[in-house]
Design an enzyme around this catalytic site. Structure first.
Site, PDB file in Angstrom:
ATOM      1  N   CYS A  71       0.825  -1.216   0.000  1.00 28.15           N
ATOM      2  CA  CYS A  71       0.000   0.000   0.000  1.00 28.15           C
ATOM      3  C   CYS A  71       0.851   1.254   0.000  1.00 28.15           C
ATOM      4  O   CYS A  71       2.013   1.237   0.385  1.00 28.15           O
ATOM      5  CB  CYS A  71      -0.878   0.069   1.248  1.00 28.15           C
ATOM      6  SG  CYS A  71      -1.837  -1.403   1.556  1.00 28.15           S
ATOM      7  N   GLY A 120       0.625  -0.019  -5.087  1.00 27.12           N
ATOM      8  CA  GLY A 120      -0.602  -0.810  -5.050  1.00 27.12           C
ATOM      9  C   GLY A 120      -1.515  -0.409  -6.180  1.00 27.12           C
ATOM     10  O   GLY A 120      -1.789   0.780  -6.355  1.00 27.12           O
ATOM     11  N   ASN A 139      -0.558   1.502   5.791  1.00 26.21           N
ATOM     12  CA  ASN A 139       0.413   0.730   5.017  1.00 26.21           C
ATOM     13  C   ASN A 139       1.171  -0.172   5.987  1.00 26.21           C
ATOM     14  O   ASN A 139       1.735   0.321   6.954  1.00 26.21           O
ATOM     15  CB  ASN A 139       1.386   1.675   4.302  1.00 26.21           C
ATOM     16  CG  ASN A 139       2.543   0.940   3.629  1.00 26.21           C
ATOM     17  OD1 ASN A 139       3.637   1.464   3.511  1.00 26.21           O
ATOM     18  ND2 ASN A 139       2.323  -0.275   3.170  1.00 26.21           N
ATOM     19  N   GLY A 140       1.171  -1.458   5.692  1.00 27.60           N
ATOM     20  CA  GLY A 140       1.845  -2.422   6.569  1.00 27.60           C
ATOM     21  C   GLY A 140       0.875  -3.512   6.957  1.00 27.60           C
ATOM     22  O   GLY A 140      -0.280  -3.505   6.522  1.00 27.60           O
ATOM     23  N   CYS A 177      12.223  -1.822   6.537  1.00 24.64           N
ATOM     24  CA  CYS A 177      12.197  -2.858   5.496  1.00 24.64           C
ATOM     25  C   CYS A 177      13.263  -2.589   4.432  1.00 24.64           C
ATOM     26  O   CYS A 177      13.177  -1.609   3.688  1.00 24.64           O
ATOM     27  CB  CYS A 177      10.811  -2.860   4.845  1.00 24.64           C
ATOM     28  SG  CYS A 177      10.726  -3.878   3.375  1.00 24.64           S
ATOM     29  N   TYR A 187      13.612  -2.940  -4.020  1.00 27.41           N
ATOM     30  CA  TYR A 187      12.633  -3.051  -5.102  1.00 27.41           C
ATOM     31  C   TYR A 187      11.434  -2.115  -4.964  1.00 27.41           C
ATOM     32  O   TYR A 187      10.993  -1.519  -5.939  1.00 27.41           O
ATOM     33  CB  TYR A 187      12.108  -4.489  -5.157  1.00 27.41           C
ATOM     34  CG  TYR A 187      10.868  -4.691  -6.012  1.00 27.41           C
ATOM     35  CD1 TYR A 187      10.978  -4.794  -7.398  1.00 27.41           C
ATOM     36  CD2 TYR A 187       9.600  -4.762  -5.435  1.00 27.41           C
ATOM     37  CE1 TYR A 187       9.838  -4.975  -8.185  1.00 27.41           C
ATOM     38  CE2 TYR A 187       8.461  -4.944  -6.223  1.00 27.41           C
ATOM     39  CZ  TYR A 187       8.589  -5.046  -7.593  1.00 27.41           C
ATOM     40  OH  TYR A 187       7.474  -5.223  -8.363  1.00 27.41           O
ATOM     41  N   CYS A 234       7.141 -12.307   3.770  1.00 29.71           N
ATOM     42  CA  CYS A 234       7.058 -11.069   4.560  1.00 29.71           C
ATOM     43  C   CYS A 234       5.696 -11.020   5.245  1.00 29.71           C
ATOM     44  O   CYS A 234       4.679 -11.234   4.593  1.00 29.71           O
ATOM     45  CB  CYS A 234       7.216  -9.853   3.656  1.00 29.71           C
ATOM     46  SG  CYS A 234       7.034  -8.297   4.554  1.00 29.71           S
ATOM     47  N   CYS A 255      15.111  -4.546   8.702  1.00 36.09           N
ATOM     48  CA  CYS A 255      14.520  -5.879   8.752  1.00 36.09           C
ATOM     49  C   CYS A 255      14.935  -6.587   7.466  1.00 36.09           C
ATOM     50  O   CYS A 255      14.714  -6.062   6.371  1.00 36.09           O
ATOM     51  CB  CYS A 255      12.994  -5.799   8.813  1.00 36.09           C
ATOM     52  SG  CYS A 255      12.192  -7.415   8.632  1.00 36.09           S
ATOM     53  N   CYS A 281      13.024 -11.523   5.100  1.00 27.01           N
ATOM     54  CA  CYS A 281      12.756 -12.285   3.875  1.00 27.01           C
ATOM     55  C   CYS A 281      14.002 -13.019   3.383  1.00 27.01           C
ATOM     56  O   CYS A 281      13.912 -13.970   2.616  1.00 27.01           O
ATOM     57  CB  CYS A 281      12.160 -11.397   2.790  1.00 27.01           C
ATOM     58  SG  CYS A 281      13.050  -9.860   2.498  1.00 27.01           S
TER      59      CYS A 281
HETATM   60  P1  AMP Z   1       9.302 -14.584 -10.171  1.00 28.53           P
HETATM   61  O1  AMP Z   1       8.907 -15.035 -11.510  1.00 28.53           O
HETATM   62  O2  AMP Z   1       8.245 -14.996  -9.159  1.00 28.53           O
HETATM   63  O3  AMP Z   1      10.649 -15.024  -9.733  1.00 28.53           O
HETATM   64  O4  AMP Z   1       9.249 -12.989 -10.151  1.00 28.53           O
HETATM   65  C1  AMP Z   1      10.399 -12.197 -10.098  1.00 28.53           C
HETATM   66  C2  AMP Z   1      10.034 -10.775 -10.445  1.00 28.53           C
HETATM   67  O5  AMP Z   1       9.043 -10.287  -9.540  1.00 28.53           O
HETATM   68  C3  AMP Z   1      11.221  -9.837 -10.362  1.00 28.53           C
HETATM   69  O6  AMP Z   1      11.342  -9.175 -11.602  1.00 28.53           O
HETATM   70  C4  AMP Z   1      10.876  -8.853  -9.269  1.00 28.53           C
HETATM   71  O7  AMP Z   1      11.173  -7.530  -9.656  1.00 28.53           O
HETATM   72  C5  AMP Z   1       9.385  -8.976  -9.062  1.00 28.53           C
HETATM   73  N1  AMP Z   1       9.010  -8.892  -7.651  1.00 28.53           N
HETATM   74  C6  AMP Z   1       9.736  -9.199  -6.585  1.00 28.53           C
HETATM   75  N2  AMP Z   1       9.051  -9.023  -5.441  1.00 28.53           N
HETATM   76  C7  AMP Z   1       7.838  -8.571  -5.802  1.00 28.53           C
HETATM   77  C8  AMP Z   1       6.659  -8.183  -5.084  1.00 28.53           C
HETATM   78  N3  AMP Z   1       6.612  -8.234  -3.766  1.00 28.53           N
HETATM   79  N4  AMP Z   1       5.590  -7.759  -5.798  1.00 28.53           N
HETATM   80  C9  AMP Z   1       5.634  -7.728  -7.139  1.00 28.53           C
HETATM   81  N5  AMP Z   1       6.713  -8.079  -7.875  1.00 28.53           N
HETATM   82  C10 AMP Z   1       7.801  -8.501  -7.225  1.00 28.53           C
END
Ligand code: AMP
Length: 475
Positions: free
Chosen positions: A11, A37, A111-112, A252, A258, A398, A450, A453
Site C-alpha cells: 500500500c 498498489g 500501510n503495513g 524494510c 525493489y 514477509c 529488517c 525475507c
Molecule cells: P518470479 O517469476 O516470481 O521469480 O518474479 C520475479 C520478479 O518479480 C522480479 O522481476 C521482481 O522484480 C518482481 N518482484 C519481486 N518481489 C515482488 C513483489 N513483492 N511484488 C511484485 N513483484 C515482485
C-alpha cells in the site's frame, strides 16, 4: 475471517492538512504512489464540518475523474492505494476506512500488516464488536473507539500499544490529520510542507509513504515520522507524541531493493544511491566475463547501471518494456509460449545476438519470470546468459506488508542456487550477500533494517500465522 493470504498486501498512503484543494493534492500524491498498489484506491476528505469519501477498484487515474473529485471537496484529505491478494471482498477492504465513533469522525489509511490482528479481533468480537470486512486495519479503529482515553491522540496511542507489526498510518478527524508509525519503523512515512501562498498564514502539511509524492505536489520533505511517534496537525499547529518506548529499528530493506521508487528518499536515504550501490557491490562480489549488462526493466535498471559502472561492461537496454499492459489480455487460442511475459517485455535482437549477457534483476521469487526471460534472451541470439540478483535469496515470506507467496512457493526456500540456475536455464547465477546488501543500503549508525525475507529472523512474533497454521506447516 482473516486468513493467512490476507496478510500480503502492499500500500501507499498520503495525507494533506489545510489546502483549499486537498482532495486534488491527495489524488496527485496517490498517483505518484501508484507503484505501491494497483488494485484499489480511495480518498477521504473533510471541510471542517463534513467528511466525504470515494473508493473503488482500479488505478488512481481511472477512479478519480474530475466529476468524482468535485463530489469530495475538502481542506483536509487522506488517501490510500492498495494491492492485496484478498479476493471477492476486495472493495470492502479498500481504504480509507471512515467511521463515526464516540471519538467523532475518524478516517484511517494503513500501510503495513499487523501480526496480531486475529488475536485482537477475536478478543474484540468476544466483547461484542462487529467487523465489516477482514482487513487488519479495522482492528485499530475498534481499539481507538473502545479506548478510555479522552483525546483522539491519546486514544490512538492506547490503541497502537495493543497491536504488533508494521503500520504507517495516516488518520483524519474533521479538523486534524494524525500520522503514526510502528515502534520498529518497518514501513516508511515522510512529512513535508507546502509554504502558504502570499496573503495566507497557514502552510500546508503533508504526509506520504514516499517523497516522490511530495515532488509532484510541490511540497518539500521535512523529516520522517519517527518509529513510535504520533504527529498531530491541527488548528493549533504541529505536535509530536511518543506512544511507545524505543524498540530496535527494523525498517524494510526491500523498500530499497525493489519496492520504493528510485526518486524517493526512504528511511532518510535516497533509494537511487542504494540501488546503484547494490549493483556495484554485486559486480565486486560476482564478476563475470561478458559483453553487455542488460537490466530486467524496470526493477533491475538502477542496479544494472551500478553493475556496468563497476565492471566496465557496457550497459544496454536489451529488453524493452511495454508500459501499457492492463490486468487481462486475450490470448490466441493456440497459446503462445511465454505469452504473459512477452506482452510486457521484448528482447532487442540486434543488441543481444552473439553476446555474453549479464542479466540483472532485483529478485527471484517463484522463478517463473526469470526462466521465461532467460529463454527469451537466448532466443534473441545471446551466446551466454549470466543472471545476477541484487539481493540475497528470498527464503521467507514477509508478514509486514510486502506481497510474497508462502514459503513452499519461494524457489530459494526449496532449491539450492545451483538448482535455481538449472531451473531458470542460466549459464551462471549469483545473488548479492546479506552483508553486501546492508552495506549498500547504509546500515549502521541510525539505520538498521529488517531482512527477514532473506534470513527468516523476524523482528516480532508472528502471532496470527502461528494461530492459523498447524505447527507442522510453520516455517
Ligand atoms: P518470479 O517469476 O516470481 O521469480 O518474479 C520475479 C520478479 O518479480 C522480479 O522481476 C521482481 O522484480 C518482481 N518482484 C519481486 N518481489 C515482488 C513483489 N513483492 N511484488 C511484485 N513483484 C515482485
Amino acid at each position: 475471517m482473516l486468513t493467512s493470504d490476507k496478510f500480503h498486501d502492499e500500500c501507499g498512503v498520503v495525507a494533506i492538512f489545510s489546502h483549499p484543494e486537498a482532495e486534488k493534492l491527495a489524488y496527485l500524491g496517490l498517483h505518484a504512489l501508484q507503484h505501491r498498489g494497483q488494485e484499489s484506491a480511495g480518498i477521504a476528505t473533510s471541510d471542517g464540518l463534513t467528511s466525504r469519501m470515494h473508493k473503488a477498484m482500479g488505478l488512481v487515474a481511472d477512479i478519480f475523474t474530475e466529476e468524482v473529485l468535485s463530489k469530495i471537496p475538502g481542506t483536509l484529505a487522506i488517501g490510500h492505494t492498495r494491492y492485496s491478494t484478498a479476493g471477492d471482498s476486495a472493495l470492502l477492504n479498500a481504504q480509507p476506512i471512515l467511521v463515526q465513533s464516540n471519538k467523532g469522525t475518524i478516517a484511517i489509511a494503513h500501510n503495513g500488516n499487523l501480526v496480531n490482528a486475529l488475536r485482537v479481533r477475536a478478543r474484540l468480537e468476544s466483547q461484542g464488536s462487529i467487523f465489516q470486512a477482514n482487513s487488519d486495519t479495522e482492528v485499530i479503529v475498534h481499539l481507538i473507539a473502545l479506548s478510555r482515553e479522552q483525546t483522539l491522540p491519546e486514544a490512538i496511542g492506547d490503541a497502537l500499544r495493543q497491536v504488533e507489526g508494521a503500520f504507517s498510518l495516516v488518520m483524519m478527524s474533521l479538523d486534524r490529520i494524525i500520522a503514526a508509525r510502528d515502534p520498529r519503523g518497518f514501513r516508511p512515512l515522510a512529512m513535508g510542507r507546502i509554504p502558504a501562498p502570499k496573503g495566507q498564514t497557514r502552510d500546508t502539511i503533508v504526509f506520504a509513504s514516499e517523497t516522490c509524492a511530495f515532488d509532484l505536489i510541490g511540497a518539500s520533505y521535512e523529516r520522517d515520522v519517527k518509529p513510535g511517534e504520533i504527529v498531530v496537525v491541527g488548528p493549533e499547529g504541529v505536535s509530536s507524541h511518543f506512544y511507545s518506548s524505543n524498540r530496535p529499528q527494523s525498517s524494510c530493506i526491500f523498500e530499497h531493493v525493489y519496492f520504493s521508487r528510485p526518486d524517493s528518499v526512504v528511511f532518510e536515504r535516497a533509494v537511487q544511491s542504494s540501488r546503484e550501490e547494490l549493483g556495484r557491490q554485486l559486480a565486486r562480489e560476482a564478476p563475470v566475463e561478458a559483453d553487455v549488462v542488460v537490466p530486467v526493466p524496470d526493477s533491475g535498471v538502477t542496479a544494472a547501471v551500478g553493475y556496468a559502472a563497476e565492471s566496465g561492461i557496457p550497459f544496454r537496454f536489451g529488453l524493452i518494456r511495454n508500459h501499457y499492459v492492463g490486468r487481462t489480455f486475450i490470448e490466441p487460442s493456440q497459446s503462445v509460449r511465454d505469452f504473459g511475459v512477452k506482452l510486457k517485455l521484448n528482447p532487442v535482437r540486434s543488441l543481444l545476438e552473439g553476446k555474453r549477457v549479464v542479466l540483472i534483476d532485483d529478485s527471484i521469487v517463484r522463478g517463473t519470470t526469470s526462466k521465461k526471460i532467460v529463454r527469451m534472451i537466448r532466443s534473441a541470439g545471446a551466446r551466454e546468459v549470466h543472471m545476477r540478483i541484487s539481493c540475497p535469496p528470498t527464503i521467507s515470506p514477509c508478514y509486514y506488508g510486502v506481497d510474497t507467496p508462502s514459503k513452499n512457493q519461494l524457489i530459494a526456500a526449496n532449491k539450492s542456487i545451483e538448482e535455481i540456475r538449472d531451473y531458470i536455464g542460466a549459464d551462471s547465477l549469483a545473488y548479492l550477500s546479506l552483508s553486501g546488501l546492508k552495506r549498500a543500503c547504509g546500515e549502521g549508525g541510525k539505520t538498521s533494517y529488517c531482512s527477514a525475507c532473506y534470513t527468516g529472523n523476524y523482528p516480532t512474533e508472528i502471532i496470527d500465522v502461528e494461530e492459523i497454521l498447524p505447527a507442522s506447516a510453520r516455517r
